[in-house]
Design a protein around this motif. Structure first.
Motif, mmCIF file in Angstrom:
data_model
loop_
_atom_site.group_PDB
_atom_site.id
_atom_site.type_symbol
_atom_site.label_atom_id
_atom_site.label_comp_id
_atom_site.label_asym_id
_atom_site.label_seq_id
_atom_site.Cartn_x
_atom_site.Cartn_y
_atom_site.Cartn_z
ATOM 1 N N LEU A 93 45.828 34.535 36.153
ATOM 2 C CA LEU A 93 44.511 35.148 36.019
ATOM 3 C C LEU A 93 44.225 36.127 37.151
ATOM 4 C CD1 LEU A 93 42.356 32.088 34.890
ATOM 5 C CD2 LEU A 93 43.002 34.085 33.504
ATOM 6 N N VAL A 94 44.602 35.764 38.366
ATOM 7 C CA VAL A 94 44.266 36.595 39.524
ATOM 8 C C VAL A 94 45.337 37.650 39.800
ATOM 9 C CG1 VAL A 94 43.788 36.588 42.002
ATOM 10 C CG2 VAL A 94 42.927 34.729 40.552
ATOM 11 N N PHE A 95 46.597 37.248 39.780
ATOM 12 C CA PHE A 95 47.658 38.133 40.242
ATOM 13 C C PHE A 95 48.528 38.696 39.122
ATOM 14 C CE2 PHE A 95 46.946 35.081 43.747
ATOM 15 C CZ PHE A 95 46.516 35.973 44.713
ATOM 16 N N GLY A 96 48.235 38.352 37.873
ATOM 17 C CA GLY A 96 49.123 38.707 36.775
ATOM 18 C C GLY A 96 49.427 40.188 36.673
ATOM 19 N N ARG A 97 48.394 41.040 36.742
ATOM 20 C CA ARG A 97 48.622 42.480 36.595
ATOM 21 C C ARG A 97 49.467 43.026 37.739
ATOM 22 N NH1 ARG A 97 43.397 41.295 35.303
ATOM 23 N NH2 ARG A 97 42.659 41.893 33.218
ATOM 24 N N ALA A 98 49.147 42.596 38.948
ATOM 25 C CA ALA A 98 49.907 43.078 40.100
ATOM 26 C C ALA A 98 51.364 42.636 40.031
ATOM 27 C CB ALA A 98 49.270 42.584 41.395
ATOM 28 N N TYR A 99 51.582 41.405 39.610
ATOM 29 C CA TYR A 99 52.955 40.907 39.607
ATOM 30 C C TYR A 99 53.753 41.434 38.424
ATOM 31 C CZ TYR A 99 52.751 38.171 43.808
ATOM 32 O OH TYR A 99 52.701 37.817 45.126
ATOM 33 N N ASP A 100 53.104 41.800 37.339
ATOM 34 C CA ASP A 100 53.819 42.531 36.290
ATOM 35 C C ASP A 100 54.336 43.851 36.846
ATOM 36 O OD1 ASP A 100 53.321 40.551 34.445
ATOM 37 O OD2 ASP A 100 51.656 41.591 33.468
ATOM 38 N N ASP A 101 53.505 44.500 37.683
ATOM 39 C CA ASP A 101 53.922 45.766 38.281
ATOM 40 C C ASP A 101 55.009 45.552 39.335
ATOM 41 O OD1 ASP A 101 53.549 48.613 38.291
ATOM 42 O OD2 ASP A 101 52.641 48.410 40.270
ATOM 43 N N PHE A 151 42.096 43.313 47.205
ATOM 44 C CA PHE A 151 41.869 42.209 46.275
ATOM 45 C C PHE A 151 41.060 42.660 45.060
ATOM 46 C CE2 PHE A 151 39.549 38.443 44.760
ATOM 47 C CZ PHE A 151 40.604 37.569 44.542
ATOM 48 N N ARG A 152 40.071 43.524 45.279
ATOM 49 C CA ARG A 152 39.211 43.958 44.181
ATOM 50 C C ARG A 152 39.991 44.712 43.098
ATOM 51 N NH1 ARG A 152 38.261 47.380 48.476
ATOM 52 N NH2 ARG A 152 38.704 49.605 48.089
ATOM 53 N N ASP A 153 41.137 45.316 43.480
ATOM 54 C CA ASP A 153 41.915 46.096 42.527
ATOM 55 C C ASP A 153 42.835 45.240 41.666
ATOM 56 O OD1 ASP A 153 40.692 48.286 43.575
ATOM 57 O OD2 ASP A 153 42.429 49.013 44.708
ATOM 58 N N LEU A 154 42.913 43.946 41.981
ATOM 59 C CA LEU A 154 43.801 43.070 41.217
ATOM 60 C C LEU A 154 43.313 42.831 39.800
ATOM 61 C CD1 LEU A 154 44.625 40.324 43.889
ATOM 62 C CD2 LEU A 154 46.084 42.223 43.164
ATOM 63 N N PHE A 155 42.037 43.117 39.539
ATOM 64 C CA PHE A 155 41.450 42.787 38.244
ATOM 65 C C PHE A 155 41.425 43.975 37.297
ATOM 66 C CE2 PHE A 155 39.818 39.925 41.463
ATOM 67 C CZ PHE A 155 40.138 38.703 40.910
ATOM 68 N N GLY A 156 42.005 45.079 37.693
ATOM 69 C CA GLY A 156 42.185 46.230 36.827
ATOM 70 C C GLY A 156 43.659 46.550 36.703
ATOM 71 N N PRO A 157 44.002 47.627 36.028
ATOM 72 C CA PRO A 157 45.419 48.018 35.916
ATOM 73 C C PRO A 157 46.013 48.297 37.299
ATOM 74 C CG PRO A 157 44.046 49.238 34.357
ATOM 75 C CD PRO A 157 43.100 48.528 35.276
ATOM 76 N N VAL A 158 47.222 47.799 37.525
ATOM 77 C CA VAL A 158 47.917 48.005 38.802
ATOM 78 C C VAL A 158 49.220 48.744 38.517
ATOM 79 C CG1 VAL A 158 48.985 46.916 40.813
ATOM 80 C CG2 VAL A 158 46.933 45.906 39.786
ATOM 81 N N ARG A 159 49.379 49.902 39.178
ATOM 82 C CA ARG A 159 50.594 50.692 39.001
ATOM 83 C C ARG A 159 51.212 51.128 40.327
ATOM 84 N NH1 ARG A 159 51.523 53.474 34.277
ATOM 85 N NH2 ARG A 159 53.456 53.994 35.379
#
Length: 216
Positions: free
Chosen positions: A130-138, A76-84
């Motif tokens: 806000l929470v899952f946006g980066r992960a779901y873009d990936d 969960f903590r990694d959801l707020f940074g870049p996710v690849r």
């Protein structure tokens, strides 16, 4: 019975899929960096420590495999940074699968990925982004890479995940008009995965899985 490679097998949906597949009589190769710590005892289980971003590890894990289940997750903590992780691991996995001659891939992504994003209700849209946006873009990139392959793929898009045992009372929403968010136990997602790898009912299709719908 199939010989199944589960990538991301040490926890979450991956671990539940290992349990469900073994219970159904399949042979399972459980792939994860911490695979050696999986506390299950079954003669049909092979623990395979490896890195999903290593082409060497993934290629070795595919030997003799019939079906691949990709069930990666990030803390969960990694959801707020870049996710690849999802796209990078898939960019390793797809060519390795093609080279190994394996056809079937079941990829766990999530409700809100790809064309299911439009089904997110207005009350959920902002907090989801806000929470899952980066992960779901990936995850979008993950699904697009798989779609470009020639594999017999299925995208499993569970709603909000819960713990506890499988209930067997869940909905398989396989038409875009029916897609909505909801709660579902990880163990029920795993049961669906094992059922679908046996039946091949949803090859080339995404499905949303929920047990109880959430308010829109």
């Amino acid at each position: 019975m199939a010989h199944i490679l589960v990538i991301g097998a040490s926890q979450g949906i991956g671990l539940e899929t290992v349990k469900a597949a073994l219970a159904a009589g399949h042979r399972v190769r459980a792939f994860a960096r911490s695979a050696g710590r999986i506390e299950l005892s079954d003669p049909d289980l092979e623990r395979f420590p490896g890195d999903a971003l290593s082409a060497t590890d993934v290629g070795a894990a595919l030997e003799g495999i019939d079906v691949v289940v990709q069930a990666l997750g990030v803390p969960f903590r990694d959801l707020f940074g870049p996710v690849r992780l999802f796209s990078d691991a898939t960019n390793v996995l797809v060519p390795a699968i093609e080279q190994a001659g394996v056809r079937r891939l079941i990829a766990v992504t999530g409700f809100g990925t790809g064309d299911s994003r439009a089904a997110i209700g207005p009350l959920q849209r902002l907090p989801f982004r806000l929470v899952f946006g980066r992960a779901y873009d990936d995850k979008d990139a993950q699904e697009m890479r798989i779609r470009r392959s020639g594999l017999d793929w299925t995208f499993v898009r569970p709603g909000v995940l819960t713990g506890g045992p499988a209930t067997g009372r869940y909905q398989v929403l396989d038409r875009p008009s029916s897609w909505t968010n909801g709660l579902i136990a990880r163990a029920d997602v795993a049961r669906f995965i094992v059922r679908d790898l046996e039946s091949r009912d949803h090859v080339g299709r995404p499905v949303v899985l929920i047990s109880h719908a959430l308010p829109l």
